[in-house]
Design a protein around this motif. Structure first.
Motif, short mmCIF file in Angstrom:
data_model
loop_
_atom_site.label_atom_id
_atom_site.label_comp_id
_atom_site.label_asym_id
_atom_site.label_seq_id
_atom_site.Cartn_x
_atom_site.Cartn_y
_atom_site.Cartn_z
N ASN B 220 0.84 -1.20 0.00
CA ASN B 220 0.00 0.00 0.00
C ASN B 220 0.87 1.25 0.00
OD1 ASN B 220 -2.34 -1.52 0.10
ND2 ASN B 220 -2.42 -1.50 2.35
N THR B 221 0.42 2.26 -0.68
CA THR B 221 1.20 3.50 -0.75
C THR B 221 0.25 4.69 -0.90
OG1 THR B 221 2.90 4.67 -2.02
CG2 THR B 221 1.43 3.24 -3.26
N VAL B 222 0.77 5.89 -0.65
CA VAL B 222 -0.02 7.08 -0.94
C VAL B 222 0.44 7.71 -2.26
CG1 VAL B 222 -0.71 7.62 1.42
CG2 VAL B 222 1.51 8.44 0.57
N ASP B 223 1.44 7.10 -2.91
CA ASP B 223 1.95 7.61 -4.19
C ASP B 223 2.60 6.45 -4.94
OD1 ASP B 223 3.11 8.85 -6.32
OD2 ASP B 223 4.13 10.40 -5.15
N LEU B 224 1.99 6.04 -6.04
CA LEU B 224 2.52 4.88 -6.77
C LEU B 224 3.96 5.12 -7.24
CD1 LEU B 224 -0.55 3.67 -8.92
CD2 LEU B 224 0.45 2.57 -6.91
N ASP B 225 4.34 6.37 -7.44
CA ASP B 225 5.72 6.68 -7.87
C ASP B 225 6.75 6.24 -6.82
OD1 ASP B 225 4.91 7.66 -10.25
OD2 ASP B 225 4.92 9.78 -9.64
N ASP B 226 6.34 6.25 -5.53
CA ASP B 226 7.25 5.80 -4.48
C ASP B 226 7.66 4.34 -4.72
OD1 ASP B 226 7.11 8.21 -3.29
OD2 ASP B 226 5.88 7.57 -1.58
N VAL B 227 6.74 3.58 -5.32
CA VAL B 227 7.05 2.18 -5.62
C VAL B 227 7.80 2.06 -6.95
CG1 VAL B 227 6.07 -0.11 -6.08
CG2 VAL B 227 5.01 1.39 -4.36
N PHE B 228 7.26 2.70 -7.99
CA PHE B 228 7.78 2.41 -9.33
C PHE B 228 9.07 3.17 -9.67
CE2 PHE B 228 3.59 0.59 -9.36
CZ PHE B 228 3.87 -0.67 -9.89
N ARG B 230 11.46 2.61 -7.98
CA ARG B 230 12.39 1.52 -7.66
C ARG B 230 12.17 0.31 -8.56
NH1 ARG B 230 11.54 1.29 -1.16
NH2 ARG B 230 12.85 -0.57 -1.36
N ARG B 231 11.47 0.48 -9.68
CA ARG B 231 11.02 -0.63 -10.53
C ARG B 231 12.13 -1.60 -10.88
NH1 ARG B 231 12.22 -2.79 -15.64
NH2 ARG B 231 10.47 -4.08 -16.26
N ASP B 232 13.30 -1.11 -11.34
CA ASP B 232 14.34 -2.02 -11.82
C ASP B 232 14.89 -2.89 -10.68
OD1 ASP B 232 13.87 -0.90 -14.23
OD2 ASP B 232 15.75 0.24 -14.35
N LEU B 234 13.28 -3.70 -7.95
CA LEU B 234 12.22 -4.63 -7.53
C LEU B 234 12.16 -5.83 -8.48
CD1 LEU B 234 9.34 -2.11 -6.62
CD2 LEU B 234 11.02 -3.18 -5.09
N VAL B 235 12.27 -5.57 -9.80
CA VAL B 235 12.25 -6.66 -10.79
C VAL B 235 13.40 -7.63 -10.51
CG1 VAL B 235 12.67 -7.20 -13.22
CG2 VAL B 235 11.03 -5.41 -12.61
N LYS B 236 14.58 -7.08 -10.23
CA LYS B 236 15.75 -7.91 -9.95
C LYS B 236 15.50 -8.80 -8.73
CE LYS B 236 20.74 -7.19 -9.71
NZ LYS B 236 21.79 -6.18 -9.53
N THR B 237 14.91 -8.23 -7.67
CA THR B 237 14.62 -8.98 -6.45
C THR B 237 13.57 -10.06 -6.72
OG1 THR B 237 15.08 -7.02 -5.13
CG2 THR B 237 13.84 -8.78 -4.06
N MET B 238 12.54 -9.72 -7.49
CA MET B 238 11.48 -10.68 -7.80
C MET B 238 12.06 -11.85 -8.62
SD MET B 238 8.63 -7.72 -8.57
CE MET B 238 7.19 -8.62 -9.12
N GLN B 239 12.98 -11.52 -9.56
CA GLN B 239 13.62 -12.57 -10.36
C GLN B 239 14.47 -13.49 -9.47
OE1 GLN B 239 13.08 -13.24 -13.79
NE2 GLN B 239 14.02 -15.13 -13.06
N SER B 240 15.19 -12.90 -8.49
CA SER B 240 15.99 -13.70 -7.55
C SER B 240 15.10 -14.65 -6.76
CB SER B 240 16.73 -12.81 -6.55
OG SER B 240 17.52 -11.89 -7.21
N GLU B 241 13.95 -14.15 -6.33
CA GLU B 241 13.01 -14.98 -5.56
C GLU B 241 12.47 -16.11 -6.43
OE1 GLU B 241 13.77 -14.04 -2.25
OE2 GLU B 241 11.70 -14.74 -2.08
N ILE B 242 12.17 -15.82 -7.70
CA ILE B 242 11.72 -16.86 -8.63
C ILE B 242 12.79 -17.94 -8.76
CG2 ILE B 242 11.30 -17.33 -11.08
CD1 ILE B 242 9.77 -14.68 -11.23
N ALA B 284 5.39 -1.89 -21.77
CA ALA B 284 6.76 -2.34 -22.05
C ALA B 284 7.56 -2.55 -20.77
CB ALA B 284 7.46 -1.33 -22.96
N ASP B 285 7.18 -1.83 -19.68
CA ASP B 285 7.92 -1.99 -18.42
C ASP B 285 7.30 -3.07 -17.52
OD1 ASP B 285 5.59 -0.77 -17.69
OD2 ASP B 285 6.53 0.87 -16.55
N ASP B 286 6.45 -3.93 -18.13
CA ASP B 286 5.81 -5.05 -17.43
C ASP B 286 4.87 -4.62 -16.31
OD1 ASP B 286 7.07 -6.95 -19.04
OD2 ASP B 286 8.86 -6.94 -17.76
N THR B 287 4.30 -3.43 -16.43
CA THR B 287 3.29 -2.99 -15.47
C THR B 287 1.94 -2.86 -16.17
OG1 THR B 287 3.56 -0.61 -15.86
CG2 THR B 287 5.02 -1.63 -14.22
#
Lengths: 309, 309
Positions: B220-228, B230-232, B234-242, B284-287
């Motif tokens: 949850n966030t009050v600003d989606l930009d706070d999450v995205f 960090r997109r690159d 986050l993708v790297k971490t998600m790939q490591s978890e996979i 294109a950025d997988d979102t």
């Protein structure tokens, strides 16, 4: 809101049929559209109660999905004890007083289970919480269910909640719980009119324990000799059921409702695990005395569950 | 009566910890001997609530059987979400608002499940039924749990019961539910202090759908930009978890609690099936933007379940 069916377990006893009728009545008062049905014919005791209070028995169904999309279960939750096509309908509500096993829902569910002697005791609480009055005839049926499940409050499954509920319901119904109760229980013990299959399997339930399939029947009597004079014929019938249905072992618990003792008859294997469960040995005729045991749910299934684990 | 522990699920959210505290308080008033504990550290939102009302957080346990023979579960019932040694203790009570699955008891159990937005809503009803008052501080915590689970009554999981319960509890606690609620939700969205792994996996759950293993996290966030922003990373971490855990696809749902919109980030395959589920395409950025989606349970898992079936 589309119509839902409300029913108790297969081989219905008095509580299975009465709880369905009572919960359906309550839910309809709240605003649901339900009909109480049964998964089998009423036994002699249940018929006595419905005759006594001038109520009509619910109709018997074989499947549910041909009529409705969703159902409410009372007095059971385990799929093998429920309607044959339970997997094809959604379970929206459950009221029960048994263990929970082999039960799963896709989404959130309304579930009320209480460790008391009878489902009808829980349903009386639900009437009270919803500020809805129990009609006199229905109160008589619910009192009958409590008398039946607790053997007139003598079973160790009996709780203070059952004692208080029976007192309340007897008052509403205008009956003397003790004299009516003995008449009701005796009406359920006319064994001479029962076939061997009705006697061993009439109240039987299937349990999957430690990879084994146990079939456990129970029969109430005022004289254990009425049951065991037929021992050889009963064993033959239990063996036929094992051969036909693939059970590993068939247990019949014969309970003397006058002195609260039971005798267990076993056909199939592993008998040794059953002996471990009760810390006792089977005699040469495959019977075992279980003094003070009257409750399948509280005094038979739990030790078997532990021993088969 | 021997002591029992009361706890919510692993990776506890505010309701998991508050419901344990509230149900333990209620049961102790009734006459049980219980202690509320937690299966993990409280998150920032939960800490904010306990700080605000001056209450102490329950201690964290890793196992239960070393302390007690029996336990009471709140806000969960499924064994994989419970204490690691759940098989070694008896479950005597459950209060929950989720589906029932992978849950079984040896004997009769006390179980109350209602299809509402929050466990604390159900527990308020139990206080009322037992005619026990909710202390003001506890009412503040229970209001916090409802605000948290329903995103201030905006989630589609919200029912009239939750709306009424929050009103009642806010009155007892002496708070304005809206202004306090926004402060509480914002306290849970301090993303800067979270590592990439905490952000993607802190609230993640695994789902087996149609032979694929999906990991779905939500933040949850009050600003989606706070999450995205960090997109690159986050993708790297998600790939490591996979790579480490063998998931097929990792989905992160970032939800803006101010306007109730979400954006989904996907790593892994099959992305096309996810596109089918939501009737939309990944950029294109997988979102993928998911306007009006706030509930993983009610708005994300069901369409994915259908699409992967």
């Amino acid at each position: 809101m589309s119509k839902e069916l409300v029913f108790g377990h297969q081989k219905p006893d008095t509580d299975a049929i009465v709880a369905a009728k009572a919960f359906s009545y309550l839910q309809n008062e709240i605003g649901f559209d339900t009909e109480a049905v049964a998964l089998g014919e009423a036994n002699a005791e249940t018929k006595f109660a419905f005759d006594h209070f001038g109520e009509e028995l619910p109709r018997v169904i074989k499947t549910a999905a041909n009529e409705v999309k969703s159902v409410m279960l009372v007095d059971h939750n385990e799929a093998p004890q429920s309607v044959s096509d339970i997997a094809d309908v959604e379970v929206t509500h459950v009221v029960d007083h048994h263990r929970i096993a082999d039960f799963a829902t896709a989404g959130p569910v309304w579930y009320t289970a209480r460790p008391v002697g009878c489902t009808s005791t829980i349903i009386l609480d639900l009437f009270t919480e919803n500020d809805i009055e129990v009609p006199a005839k229905l109160a008589g049926l619910m009192a009958s269910a409590i008398i039946s499940d607790t053997l007139l409050l003598k079973s160790p499954t009996t709780t203070d909640f059952d004692v208080n509920a029976l007192e309340t319901l007897a008052k509403i119904a205008g009956i003397d719980a003790n004299s009516y109760g003995m008449d009701l229980l005796k009406a359920g013990t006319d064994l001479d009119s029962k076939s061997d299959l009705e006697l061993v399997d009439g109240d039987a339930k299937t349990f999957e324990l430690g990879g084994k399939t146990l079939r456990i029947g129970q029969v109430n009597t005022v004289d254990l000799d009425d049951v065991f004079a037929r021992r050889d014929a009963l064993v033959k019938t239990m063996q036929s059921e094992i051969d036909a249905k693939g059970y590993d072992i068939f247990l019949l618990l014969a309970t003397n409702i006058l002195n609260s003792d039971s005798k267990l008859l076993a056909v199939g294997e592993p008998k040794a695990t059953v002996e471990t469960a009760f810390g006792s040995k089977f005699a040469a005729d495959d019977t075992m005395s279980l003094p003070g045991v009257v409750s399948r749910k509280k005094q038979v299934v739990p030790p078997l569950t532990d021993a088969f684990a």
